[in-house]
Design an enzyme around this catalytic site. Sequence first.
Site, mmCIF file in Angstrom:
data_model
loop_
_atom_site.group_PDB
_atom_site.id
_atom_site.type_symbol
_atom_site.label_atom_id
_atom_site.label_comp_id
_atom_site.label_asym_id
_atom_site.label_seq_id
_atom_site.Cartn_x
_atom_site.Cartn_y
_atom_site.Cartn_z
ATOM 1 N N MET A 84 0.839 -1.211 0.000
ATOM 2 C CA MET A 84 0.000 0.000 0.000
ATOM 3 C C MET A 84 0.871 1.257 0.000
ATOM 4 S SD MET A 84 -3.108 1.238 2.430
ATOM 5 C CE MET A 84 -2.310 1.371 3.998
ATOM 6 N N GLY B 280 8.860 3.288 9.566
ATOM 7 C CA GLY B 280 8.548 2.556 10.792
ATOM 8 C C GLY B 280 7.067 2.577 11.043
ATOM 9 N N SER B 281 6.709 2.731 12.319
ATOM 10 C CA SER B 281 5.285 2.674 12.672
ATOM 11 C C SER B 281 5.080 3.312 14.043
ATOM 12 C CB SER B 281 4.885 1.201 12.703
ATOM 13 O OG SER B 281 3.745 1.032 13.489
ATOM 14 N N SER B 282 3.843 3.728 14.321
ATOM 15 C CA SER B 282 3.556 4.352 15.622
ATOM 16 C C SER B 282 3.647 3.344 16.768
ATOM 17 C CB SER B 282 2.170 4.990 15.610
ATOM 18 O OG SER B 282 1.196 4.006 15.355
ATOM 19 N N CYS B 283 3.689 2.046 16.447
ATOM 20 C CA CYS B 283 3.760 1.036 17.523
ATOM 21 C C CYS B 283 5.135 1.016 18.198
ATOM 22 C CB CYS B 283 3.384 -0.336 17.021
ATOM 23 S SG CYS B 283 4.609 -1.029 15.936
ATOM 24 N N TYR C 200 7.456 -6.928 16.603
ATOM 25 C CA TYR C 200 7.422 -6.058 15.421
ATOM 26 C C TYR C 200 7.958 -4.665 15.773
ATOM 27 C CZ TYR C 200 5.184 -3.379 11.625
ATOM 28 O OH TYR C 200 4.931 -2.539 10.571
ATOM 29 N N LYS D 171 11.179 -2.483 14.398
ATOM 30 C CA LYS D 171 11.061 -1.129 13.831
ATOM 31 C C LYS D 171 11.992 -0.145 14.561
ATOM 32 C CE LYS D 171 8.175 -1.611 10.478
ATOM 33 N NZ LYS D 171 8.661 -1.388 9.116
ATOM 34 N N THR E 181 1.310 7.217 11.285
ATOM 35 C CA THR E 181 0.158 6.804 12.081
ATOM 36 C C THR E 181 -0.604 5.728 11.294
ATOM 37 O OG1 THR E 181 -1.758 7.646 13.266
ATOM 38 C CG2 THR E 181 -1.349 8.613 11.115
ATOM 39 N N HIS F 165 -7.011 -3.919 8.949
ATOM 40 C CA HIS F 165 -7.083 -2.819 9.911
ATOM 41 C C HIS F 165 -8.505 -2.265 9.954
ATOM 42 C CE1 HIS F 165 -2.540 -2.437 9.080
ATOM 43 N NE2 HIS F 165 -2.685 -2.916 10.300
ATOM 44 N N ARG G 112 -17.485 -4.343 5.883
ATOM 45 C CA ARG G 112 -18.687 -4.713 6.633
ATOM 46 C C ARG G 112 -19.879 -3.845 6.248
ATOM 47 N NH1 ARG G 112 -17.582 -5.308 12.546
ATOM 48 N NH2 ARG G 112 -19.791 -5.710 12.535
ATOM 49 N N ARG H 168 -8.916 7.524 17.598
ATOM 50 C CA ARG H 168 -7.814 7.131 16.724
ATOM 51 C C ARG H 168 -7.590 8.181 15.634
ATOM 52 N NH1 ARG H 168 -7.400 4.243 20.371
ATOM 53 N NH2 ARG H 168 -7.243 1.969 20.476
ATOM 54 N N ASP I 52 -12.038 -2.641 24.177
ATOM 55 C CA ASP I 52 -11.891 -1.372 23.469
ATOM 56 C C ASP I 52 -10.465 -1.087 22.992
ATOM 57 O OD1 ASP I 52 -14.227 -0.055 23.095
ATOM 58 O OD2 ASP I 52 -14.193 1.017 25.014
HETATM 59 N N1 LIG Z 1 -0.548 0.181 6.638
HETATM 60 C C1 LIG Z 1 -0.474 0.933 7.723
HETATM 61 O O1 LIG Z 1 -1.491 1.331 8.331
HETATM 62 C C2 LIG Z 1 0.879 1.343 8.241
HETATM 63 C C3 LIG Z 1 0.903 2.157 9.372
HETATM 64 C C4 LIG Z 1 2.130 2.536 9.904
HETATM 65 C C5 LIG Z 1 3.284 2.105 9.288
HETATM 66 N N2 LIG Z 1 3.244 1.334 8.169
HETATM 67 C C6 LIG Z 1 4.543 0.915 7.613
HETATM 68 O O2 LIG Z 1 4.647 1.169 6.232
HETATM 69 C C7 LIG Z 1 5.434 0.148 5.605
HETATM 70 C C8 LIG Z 1 4.670 -0.454 4.455
HETATM 71 O O3 LIG Z 1 3.425 -0.954 4.924
HETATM 72 P P1 LIG Z 1 2.244 -1.369 3.944
HETATM 73 O O4 LIG Z 1 0.972 -1.102 4.647
HETATM 74 O O5 LIG Z 1 2.490 -0.800 2.589
HETATM 75 O O6 LIG Z 1 2.453 -2.950 3.918
HETATM 76 P P2 LIG Z 1 2.132 -3.967 2.740
HETATM 77 O O7 LIG Z 1 0.987 -3.443 1.927
HETATM 78 O O8 LIG Z 1 1.995 -5.304 3.375
HETATM 79 O O9 LIG Z 1 3.440 -3.905 1.851
HETATM 80 C C9 LIG Z 1 4.649 -4.456 2.273
HETATM 81 C C10 LIG Z 1 5.423 -4.884 1.038
HETATM 82 O O10 LIG Z 1 6.668 -5.460 1.455
HETATM 83 C C11 LIG Z 1 6.894 -6.635 0.697
HETATM 84 N N3 LIG Z 1 7.726 -7.584 1.429
HETATM 85 C C12 LIG Z 1 7.487 -8.148 2.635
HETATM 86 N N4 LIG Z 1 8.476 -8.990 2.968
HETATM 87 C C13 LIG Z 1 9.366 -8.970 1.937
HETATM 88 C C14 LIG Z 1 10.596 -9.637 1.676
HETATM 89 N N5 LIG Z 1 11.121 -10.518 2.552
HETATM 90 N N6 LIG Z 1 11.235 -9.384 0.510
HETATM 91 C C15 LIG Z 1 10.710 -8.506 -0.392
HETATM 92 N N7 LIG Z 1 9.559 -7.845 -0.201
HETATM 93 C C16 LIG Z 1 8.890 -8.075 0.951
HETATM 94 C C17 LIG Z 1 5.513 -7.203 0.477
HETATM 95 O O11 LIG Z 1 5.508 -8.100 -0.595
HETATM 96 P P3 LIG Z 1 4.556 -9.422 -0.522
HETATM 97 O O12 LIG Z 1 3.172 -8.899 -0.248
HETATM 98 O O13 LIG Z 1 4.729 -10.054 -1.861
HETATM 99 O O14 LIG Z 1 5.103 -10.226 0.619
HETATM 100 C C18 LIG Z 1 4.693 -5.932 0.220
HETATM 101 O O15 LIG Z 1 4.742 -5.577 -1.143
HETATM 102 C C19 LIG Z 1 5.773 -0.858 6.709
HETATM 103 O O16 LIG Z 1 7.051 -0.605 7.186
HETATM 104 C C20 LIG Z 1 4.763 -0.566 7.786
HETATM 105 O O17 LIG Z 1 5.262 -0.835 9.063
HETATM 106 C C21 LIG Z 1 2.065 0.945 7.636
#
Ligand SMILES: NC(=O)c1ccc[n+]([C@@H]2O[C@H](COP(=O)([O-])OP(=O)(O)OC[C@H]3O[C@@H](n4cnc5c(N)ncnc54)[C@H](OP(=O)(O)O)[C@@H]3O)[C@@H](O)[C@H]2O)c1
Length: 324
Positions: free
Chosen positions: A15, A107-110, A137, A141, A169, A184, A192, A214, A283
């Site tokens: 994403m 990274g992430s807010s966690c 996790y 991070k 966030t 999420h 839903r 949130r 909650d």
């Molecule tokens: N989504 C949120 O609400 C949120 C909030 C805070 C922070 N973040 C941070 O933003 C970043 C991206 O999150 P996202 O939501 O975009 O996650 P995502 O949609 O799951 O995307 C993660 C990507 O990383 C790839 N990946 C995972 N393991 C891999 C590996 N070993 N080798 C190569 N590629 C790999 C995945 O490929 P595959 O799917 O093919 O495994 C996927 O394309 C993360 O660091 C996350 O902590 C996200």
Amino acid sequence: MNKDLKIYVAGHRGMVGSAIVRELQAKGYSNIVTRTHAELDLCNQHAVANFFKEENPEQVYLAAAKVGGIHANNTYPAEFIYQNLMIEANVIHQAFESGVKKLLFLGSSCIYPKMAPQPMAEDALLIGKLESTNEPYAIAKIAGIKLCESYNRQYGQLHGIDYRAVMPTNLYGPGDNYHPENSHVIPALIRRFHEAKEQNSPEVVIWGTGTPMREFLYVDDMAAASVFVMELDKFIYDKYTEPMQSHINVGFGTDLTIKELAEMIGQVVGYQGKIAFDKSKPDGTPKKIMNSDRLKQMGWCARVSLVDGLTIAYQDFLMQPNRC
Ligand SMILES: NC(=O)c1ccc[n+]([C@@H]2O[C@H](COP(=O)([O-])OP(=O)(O)OC[C@H]3O[C@@H](n4cnc5c(N)ncnc54)[C@H](OP(=O)(O)O)[C@@H]3O)[C@@H](O)[C@H]2O)c1
């Protein structure tokens, strides 16, 4: 900034990674390198080293990670800590080895303690115990932030490297995961309410009291913030950060209750029924919001309103081929 720079976006199918690619392209960056997970497993040190030798990127956005909700984090803690540590260590080290001068780690807010003062500012890092469900996790991070800082401290002056870190966030938007059990809050509620509308259900029941507050940021805003931070003059970045506390929060700036969020999603989806709350269910933390003053002082704030972002997210959901 030179628009011909060779930029590697790790995790470009995710994403956030896909939004970063969209943002870079919109800003005219024309030399973006990507690899799918199948083409390059970032946990594999040799493969990552070979990739950097072969491609020699000049900048890196590290948006690849093993990501999941509470259930996945609780069920697969070993995979979460191992894979995230490996991805970060391999990418950051090999980027350094191949001469990458600029890198952005996501990274992430966690990373912040469970009882961190709200809104959570950058200096709340490591002041208390983490939330146990996603501690492995979060530790990975935090290690990512410390990798960037340590490489800057040891090699920054000598090799001219400048590795930065942003902490988003809760994000939502195109490319989100709408899985019925493993998603999420926003994608889960979109699904839903949509299903309830299709089935003419009189009521949607939501877990908890609806009172927790949130914060949510539209993913294209996150991508814009990422490129903004990467492009930021080093003098300004250094002015607002410290060598051992250099990460930057990226939030929306305001929060709302889960009840208000549910009502908004119901409206966006066009659901006419009732929203009820199952108060017997837990909650979670009463309030969780980032303090994003540091980024604001640097000159960036979110643009996309929640209702506009949710409207685009719902259109994205409707276009998912396997959504039902
Ligand atoms: N989504 C949120 O609400 C949120 C909030 C805070 C922070 N973040 C941070 O933003 C970043 C991206 O999150 P996202 O939501 O975009 O996650 P995502 O949609 O799951 O995307 C993660 C990507 O990383 C790839 N990946 C995972 N393991 C891999 C590996 N070993 N080798 C190569 N590629 C790999 C995945 O490929 P595959 O799917 O093919 O495994 C996927 O394309 C993360 O660091 C996350 O902590 C996200």
